[in-house]
Structures are given as structure tokens and as C-alpha cells.
Design an enzyme around this catalytic site. Structure first.
Site, mmCIF file in Angstrom:
data_model
loop_
_atom_site.group_PDB
_atom_site.id
_atom_site.type_symbol
_atom_site.label_atom_id
_atom_site.label_comp_id
_atom_site.label_asym_id
_atom_site.label_seq_id
_atom_site.Cartn_x
_atom_site.Cartn_y
_atom_site.Cartn_z
ATOM 1 N N GLY A 67 44.957 -25.391 -28.222
ATOM 2 C CA GLY A 67 45.683 -24.155 -27.939
ATOM 3 C C GLY A 67 47.174 -24.410 -28.007
ATOM 4 O O GLY A 67 47.637 -25.557 -28.081
ATOM 5 N N SER A 68 47.938 -23.320 -28.002
ATOM 6 C CA SER A 68 49.388 -23.423 -28.070
ATOM 7 C C SER A 68 50.001 -22.307 -27.268
ATOM 8 O O SER A 68 49.483 -21.186 -27.251
ATOM 9 C CB SER A 68 49.862 -23.342 -29.522
ATOM 10 O OG SER A 68 51.256 -23.524 -29.611
ATOM 11 N N GLY A 69 51.069 -22.605 -26.563
ATOM 12 C CA GLY A 69 51.762 -21.613 -25.763
ATOM 13 C C GLY A 69 53.253 -21.692 -25.980
ATOM 14 O O GLY A 69 53.736 -22.375 -26.891
ATOM 15 N N GLY A 70 54.004 -21.002 -25.117
ATOM 16 C CA GLY A 70 55.440 -20.936 -25.285
ATOM 17 C C GLY A 70 56.137 -22.266 -25.095
ATOM 18 O O GLY A 70 57.191 -22.517 -25.655
ATOM 19 N N MET A 71 55.572 -23.156 -24.267
ATOM 20 C CA MET A 71 56.238 -24.407 -23.943
ATOM 21 C C MET A 71 55.681 -25.617 -24.681
ATOM 22 O O MET A 71 56.373 -26.610 -24.834
ATOM 23 C CB MET A 71 56.150 -24.664 -22.430
ATOM 24 C CG MET A 71 56.818 -23.598 -21.597
ATOM 25 S SD MET A 71 58.594 -23.489 -21.915
ATOM 26 C CE MET A 71 59.013 -22.079 -20.877
ATOM 27 N N VAL A 90 48.508 -28.057 -26.949
ATOM 28 C CA VAL A 90 47.521 -28.959 -26.360
ATOM 29 C C VAL A 90 46.568 -29.430 -27.444
ATOM 30 O O VAL A 90 46.030 -28.621 -28.207
ATOM 31 C CB VAL A 90 46.749 -28.266 -25.222
ATOM 32 C CG1 VAL A 90 45.675 -29.204 -24.666
ATOM 33 C CG2 VAL A 90 47.695 -27.867 -24.108
ATOM 34 N N LYS A 143 49.035 -32.473 -23.647
ATOM 35 C CA LYS A 143 50.007 -31.388 -23.748
ATOM 36 C C LYS A 143 51.311 -31.960 -24.283
ATOM 37 O O LYS A 143 51.953 -32.784 -23.632
ATOM 38 C CB LYS A 143 50.227 -30.744 -22.372
ATOM 39 C CG LYS A 143 51.223 -29.588 -22.368
ATOM 40 C CD LYS A 143 51.300 -28.980 -20.969
ATOM 41 C CE LYS A 143 52.248 -27.789 -20.925
ATOM 42 N NZ LYS A 143 52.277 -27.164 -19.581
ATOM 43 N N ASP A 177 50.993 -20.195 -9.863
ATOM 44 C CA ASP A 177 50.622 -19.458 -11.070
ATOM 45 C C ASP A 177 49.103 -19.431 -11.225
ATOM 46 O O ASP A 177 48.569 -19.655 -12.306
ATOM 47 C CB ASP A 177 51.268 -20.086 -12.305
ATOM 48 C CG ASP A 177 51.322 -19.100 -13.488
ATOM 49 O OD1 ASP A 177 51.468 -19.564 -14.629
ATOM 50 O OD2 ASP A 177 51.208 -17.883 -13.261
#
Length: 747
Positions: A21-25, A28, A42, A136
Site C-alpha cells: 500500500g501507499s499513503g501520503g507519508m 509499505v 514502511k 488515530d
């Protein structure tokens, strides 16, 4: 998912096998230890590696994750927070996230729901016992492993005795699952803030929706702080426990240890969930997917139909938000920091995308780039119809006059010279996020008016025409609301020359009117079985359309573009575009769109550019070297993406080639706006950076001018240029202006 070109072969000596997966920061990856055990690594995005403040935050994440490594979390295997590109490896937890599970299979019930509740309480107990506050806890941070639920992603956690690190101008969290104190005073949150979040999580798990759900992040935040939770669909046996978790005051909630005792005393089978009230059964998947970190689980295919169909209406065009409580008063704008769903377009000028600019040479600034006569720096705040509605204005300049609108303001006329107001037309109702001013002609200003909750029989929203000189209302017409679903931008009406083109209230046709008189000049039905939105492109106008099925499912992957004749409303033949794609501007007469890269229903960024030539009906595609996350825009023939942490990247719309990339200190910036010899990007705090158009070299940066978060992705440009005067819109309807050659001193 498989590795991509450009991905490393290994990290820290761990060979990589796949992307998870990939996010804003960060991203992974799945990797293996020497003994063959799977681990999730990560890897922080390269642009953050040089940010000292971010490195501190990442070190805190590693430290927190190491402190809580146990049966209910992902244990840290290895980490290198000081590496050139920081990374952390944890045990790989196989399973879907809670968000993915509920989106695919629906709410939990009975013994399954009880096991989840107890497992999460056990996780909180262990986390709190080592002195960490997660901060969170949300569905996408809970993995349903075969051994039970695991809590992941400690990216914004902190030790209970540690000062909060809040990145400049930003309050971090996910509003539907944040506690009241986290929204109001984030530096003071303690362990019982996590208990409140757990209560919201249990409601979501049992019903498929949160206890404070509303149709805008503003309303959600207000309801978290001031309103009672909606618990009617929660099994009766669980309801009393959840109510105690959702007490507005931290001292009224149980500790994690006390909560565990309460949950263990519940019957082994809680019973099925009750049927939610009409209109309240949507899952939070669209919101919970907008988080700042990368997840350590592979996202499976999720039926997008479970997500809401748009920010303001369902696919039928029925108004959303009408069921909300009266007397709505929003809290601090901190609620919208990470929940900017959908996007918006700046106040529109003829043939452009607001402050985004248009063809080369189509500068927003006056050619002479001189100050308006008598100009002095000024600051003003415009009160709307309901003074509790926090929103940002968007403005257009016409000579020395500035016309602004948004939130509780249909439109207002302000002097660009000294900030004095000539008139203000107010909107009584709660706005749709991202809908601001429509635009202005030489004699008419057009904005949106939202109906009051006290007027349930009236249209939920209208396009209103106002005389530019007197402020007198000239006419109004109900407005549809499908543009966000079709184009990804909140733009349901556009100014085209001396006319305004709207979508009718039933979302079935375009209507063109003389902007001043309101006289209808033409009506054009949408092609059968489609929903459409107007898209300006220089002197031309396009209709961007998608099938009703794709709009309903929020998966517009096969949009079409048709020229829309401004004089007659005649539609040209359809031009197919590979989607999902978002219009961003025009280049040499062609419409430019950025192609979205999505992971599940979440927008991960943009990985391609498409250019549509209306004359030849040809579409040219160019792949980008990587996926760029952030807020897109266009000025003077260049595409820009401004990342949430301040990284600005300039891209060639014809080739997709990167022209330059520049790290700025302005987080959550929207833009660009070109004028007075520079490009301007600004955040909701009023912080502005001016960059050279040639190479992105920073010319100057200002300090924040307003309280609140920096802003979310996809927001429309906040800067307007009147000659050499720079006018900036910031949080809480704050406006300020200064000379581009004499910006406010920083520091």
C-alpha cells in the site's frame, strides 16, 4: 500488488517482494527476513527525508511502536530513522483492515462484534500501560488478523508525558473518530481520548456508520463536540458501554482497563444490529481511506457503491444534509485538516480554472503589474449568514473591485485598495465543502446560496446573481450537484462570457442564462443515461459526462468529453478519456487532465496526463515518472502538484516530464496563481510562498496569518492578484492584501 519500476530491490538488507500500500507519508512493502519470515517495511517518501520536523515525528513513531510491540500490535523488527530515506520494519499482519471488511461485507454482529470490542480494549490497555496515546484509532488502522484485531500505524501517537509535535500549521487526525478534546485542544489529549475513538469505532463496526456522521467535515466536528451520538442501531447490550466511552468529558469515560471489564461482562452473543434509519447506513470508507500513513495490509477490491455519491447529494439529486440538526455551530476548523474529500475550483474567470490560469500568457495579474491607486496593506474578516460557519472565501478581481464568496457568503464586494466592503449578500444555510464563488462578469457577480434548515421546502442550493454595483439580487435558480462525482472538482456552474451555465436541480440538463437579466438562452439535456458537469477550457466549454452507474458507484473510469457550444448549447461528439481523470487547465487550446491513481477507493495521487484537442478530437497521453500526491493546478502552460508537506512539482502537460521540484515550508498549499512575476501557493493559515516560474526558486515566504489547520488536498487556489497587489483568503473568512514586492516579513 507487484513491485513497480523505480521501487528498490531491497531495504536495509530485506529483499522486497511486493507493494502492500501507499499513503501520503510513505509506501509499505512486503519483504522477508533471512529466515524467511514476512515483514512489512514502511519506507518514508524521499521528499520528507530532509525535513527535520518530520524526522523527529518519524523517530517518535518508531519509539512508540517499539514500546507497544505485543500481542495486539505489529512488533517492530528493525528500523533506521536516521537513514537517508528512513524506514521501519514490523511483523507482517495478514488480513483486511476493519474499513475494508465492513465496506465489503457489512457491519459485524453477535459474538464477532463482541470479540472485536474486547480485542481492541485489550490493545488499548497494552498501549496505555507503556505510556503511549495512539491518537488515530480508526477503521483503516485496525487489521483483522486470524489471531484477532491488531492496531497499527503509530504515526501521530505520542508518549503520555511528552510534548505533542504538531507540524507547522497542522492538526492531525481523522474527524469522525477524533475526541472532542482532540478537535479543540490537541496538545492536551490523554489516554481517554483513545477510549472515545474506540467508542466511535464500535458504533461503526456495529452499524456501518459513525455516531456523529454528517455530510461535511465541519458538521461532523461540531457534532463530535456538542451533539449526542446516534446509537439507535447499536445492539442494546453494547449501547450502554459505548455511551460511557462517548462522554464529552475525558473524566466521564472509563479507562482501558475499566472498559475491558465492562465488555467482558456482556453476553457472549450481542445480537444482530438494528436497521439504521433511512439515509444513515453509508459506511465511512471514503473518509477513513484519507489517512496520512501507509497501511501494512494489501487493499482488496472494495465495492465502491458502499461509499457516498458526492459531497452534497445522492445520485438522484436529493439534497444531503437536510436531516442535520438545527442550530448547527461548527467548532475549530481543525476538523477539516485531513478530511478534505473531493476538491474545489477557485472563483472562476472567463475561460479559465479560477486562479489556476489558462493558456500561456493568460496571466491572472494585470499586464502593468502596478498597485491599485492609493493601495495600502489591509486585513478584513467577512461575516456570513451564520457567523458560526467557518469557511474560506475565494475571490476574483475586476479593476479595483474584489468580489468574494463562499461558506455563509453568497458574494461580497471589497475594495482591493483598502479592504473596505461595499455590500455583502449572505447565505443562511450550511455550505457544501469546496463550493465558493461562481464568478463575475462586468456587471454581475454570481455565487451559491444554501438553504436554511428552517426552510425545508425551498431548494437546497441556488445560483444567485447580484448586481456588481449595488449588491441587489437580480435572480436565482436552483442548482444541481453532480460535478464532484463526475470531474472530481466542485464546480456546478461556470461563467462563460456574459452568460452563466448551470446544471438544473434534477441533474438532467445544462441551462444557459444571461448573467445580468437571468433570461434563458438555451437548455441542453444530458446524453441519455449520463450525468454531466460543465468544464471551461479557454474560450471553449466542455461537457464532461459519465454513466449514471459509474457516478453512483463513484468509479468514473470511462468519462467522455463533448464540446458545448456557448451560443447554442449544441453538444459535439463524445471524446473518450481514460479515467479517472481530473481537468486542471488548458494548454495551446487543449484541455489538460491529470489521470488519478487510486488504491481501492482512495486517491493516491496522479500518474499520467491527458491532453484533449477539441479540433482534431485526439487525446494524447503521457505517463508521469511517478505518482504525485497533492493538490493539482495549472498556470501559464505548466501543471503543478503541491504536496501536503509543501513539495511543489512542475510538470510539462505535453510530455509529462518533470520541469522542476521544490520543497517549500507551506504545508497543505493550494495554487498555483500566476501574476506580478511569480507563482503563488498558500495554505488555509494564510501562509504564502512566491516561486520563480522558471525554476521554482523561492522568492519569499510569509508567516501564517490565521488560526487553524493548513488545509487538505484538492482545495482551490486562495490567492488573487490585482496588478501588484496579492490578496489572500485564509481560514474563518479572513482576507488580507499586500504588495508583492513588499511581502509581510517572515519571522
Amino acid at each position: 500488488m507487484t513491485l513497480r519500476g523505480g521501487d528498490p530491490a531491497e531495504i536495509g538488507g530485506y529483499p522486497l517482494e511486493a507493494r502492500l500500500g501507499s499513503g501520503g507519508m510513505g509506501t509499505v512493502f512486503l519483504a522477508r527476513t533471512s529466515s524467511g519470515r514476512p515483514v512489512a517495511i514502511k519506507l518514508i517518501h524521499q521528499q520528507f527525508a530532509g525535513d527535520d520536523e518530520f524526522r523527529i515525528r518519524f523517530r517518535q513513531e518508531v519509539a512508540a511502536a517499539r514500546r507497544v510491540s505485543g500481542a495486539f500490535t505489529a512488533a517492530v523488527v528493525d528500523a533506521a530513522p536516521e537513514a537517508e530515506q528512513p524506514w521501519m520494519a514490523t511483523t507482517y499482519i495478514e488480513g483486511n483492515t476493519l474499513a475494508q471488511h465492513i465496506a465489503a461485507k457489512g457491519p459485524l454482529n453477535g459474538a464477532e462484534l463482541r470479540r472485536l470490542a474486547i480485542g481492541l480494549a485489550e490493545a488499548l490497555r497494552d498501549i496505555h500501560r507503556v505510556g503511549v496515546v495512539h491518537r488515530d484509532l480508526k477503521p483503516s488502522n485496525v487489521v483483522l488478523s486470524p489471531e484477532g484485531p491488531r492496531v497499527i500505524d503509530f504515526g501521530i501517537s505520542r508518549a503520555a508525558d511528552q510534548q505533542t509535535l504538531t507540524m507547522t500549521g497542522r492538526v492531525i487526525g481523522t474527524p469522525p473518530f477524533m475526541s472532542p478534546e482532540q478537535l479543540q485542544a490537541p496538545r492536551g489529549v490523554g489516554p481517554r481520548s483513545d477510549v472515545f475513538s474506540l467508542g466511535t469505532l464500535l458504533v461503526y463496526s456495529a452499524t456501518g456508520h459513525g455516531p456523529f456522521d454528517a455530510d461535511s467535515p465541519y458538521m461532523t466536528a461540531y457534532q463530535v463536540v456538542h451533539e449526542e451520538p446516534s446509537l439507535g442501531a447499536v445492539p442494546a447490550a453494547l449501547r450502554a458501554v459505548v455511551e460511557s466511552c462517548l462522554d464529552k468529558e475525558p473524566e466521564g469515560r472509563p479507562s482501558a482497563d475499566e472498559l475491558l471489564v465492562l465488555l467482558r461482562d456482556l453476553p457472549s452473543d450481542l445480537g444482530g444490529t438494528e436497521t439504521p434509519a433511512a439515509g444513515a447506513s453509508r459506511t465511512r470508507d471514503m473518509i477513513t481511506q484519507h489517512h496520512s500513513g501507509a497501511e501494512a495490509t494489501p487493499p482488496p477490491a472494495v465495492p465502491a457503491a458502499a461509499a457516498p455519491a458526492g459531497p452534497g447529494t445522492g445520485s438522484s439529486g436529493a439534497p444531503a444534509g437536510r436531516r442535520l440538526r438545527r442550530g448547527w455551530r461548527p467548532v475549530l476548523a481543525a476538523a477539516i485538516a485531513v478530511a478534505a474529500i473531493g476538491g474545489g475550483v477557485a472563483a472562476l474567470k472567463t475561460g479559465g480554472f479560477g486562479g489556476s490560469g489558462g493558456d500561456k500568457g493568460d496571466s491572472v495579474a494585470a499586464p502593468a503589474a502596478a498597485l491599485p491607486d492609493g493601495f495600502e496593506p489591509w486585513r478584513n474578516t467577512v461575516q456570513g449568514g451564520d457567523e458560526g460557519i467557518p469557511d474560506e472565501l475565494r475571490c476574483v478581481a475586476r479593476g479595483d473591485a474584489l468580489f468574494c464568496g463562499g461558506g455563509g457568503v453568497v458574494a461580497t464586494r471589497i475594495s482591493a485598495v483598502d479592504g473596505s466592503r461595499a455590500w455583502t449578500a449572505k447565505s443562511p444555510g450550511v455550505p457544501v465543502q469546496g463550493m465558493h464563488l461562481v464568478g463575475a462578469t462586468d456587471d454581475t457577480v454570481l455565487g451559491y446560496r444554501f438553504a436554511s434548515q428552517d426552510a425545508p421546502q425551498g431548494p437546497p442550493r441556488e445560483v444567485v446573481a447580484i448586481d456588481a454595483d449595488s449588491g441587489r439580487e437580480l435572480w436565482s435558480v436552483p442548482s444541481g450537484a453532480q460535478s464532484t462525482a463526475v470531474t472530481g472538482r466542485t464546480q456546478d456552474a461556470v461563467v462563460a462570457g456574459s452568460a452563466v451555465v448551470t446544471v438544473d436541480a434534477s441533474n438532467s440538463r445544462f441551462e444557459a442564462r444571461d448573467a445580468h437579466s437571468g433570461e434563458v438562452t438555451w437548455k441542453t439535456p444530458f446524453p441519455a443515461g449520463t450525468q454531466c458537469a460543465p468544464v471551461p477550457a479557454g474560450p471553449r466549454l466542455f461537457a464532461m459526462c459519465a454513466t449514471e452507474a459509474e457516478v453512483d458507484a463513484l468509479e468514473v473510469t470511462h468519462p467522455t468529453l463533448q464540446t458545448l457550444d456557448r451560443a447554442s448549447g449544441t453538444l459535439g461528439g463524445p471524446i473518450a478519456v481514460d479515467g479517472p481523470a481530473r481537468p486542471v487547465g488548458v494548454d495551446q487550446g487543449g484541455l489538460v487532465l491529470l489521470q488519478e491513481h487510486r488504491e481501492g477507493t482512495a486517491l493516491a495521487g496522479y500518474d499520467g496526463v491527458a491532453r484533449v484537442d477539441p479540433a482534431s478530437r485526439k487525446v494524447t497521453y503521457s505517463r508521469l515518472a511517478k505518482t504525485y500526491a497533492g493538490t493539482p493546478g495549472m498556470a501559464d502552460g505548466t501543471v503543478y502538484v503541491s504536496g501536503q508537506t509543501g513539495l511543489v512539482t512542475a510538470l510539462d502537460p505535453a510530455t509529462g516530464r518533470k520541469k522542476w521540484s521544490r520543497q517549500t515550508p507551506v504545508e497543505g498549499a493550494s495554487g498555483p496563481v500566476a501574476g506580478a512575476g511569480a507563482l503563488y501557493f498558500s495554505s488555509a493559515t494564510g501562509r504564502v510562498v512566491a516561486l520563480s516560474q522558471d525554476d521554482g526558486k523561492p522568492l519569499w515566504t510569509t508567516d501564517p496569518q490565521a488560526e487553524g489547520p493548513s488545509g487538505g488536498e484538492g482545495e482551490s487556489p486562495r490567492v488573487t492578484v490585482a496588478g501588484r497587489a496579492v490578496i489572500v483568503a485564509a481560514a474563518d473568512n479572513t482576507l488580507f492584501a499586500f504588495d508583492a514586492q513588499k511581502p509581510p516579513k517572515s519571522g
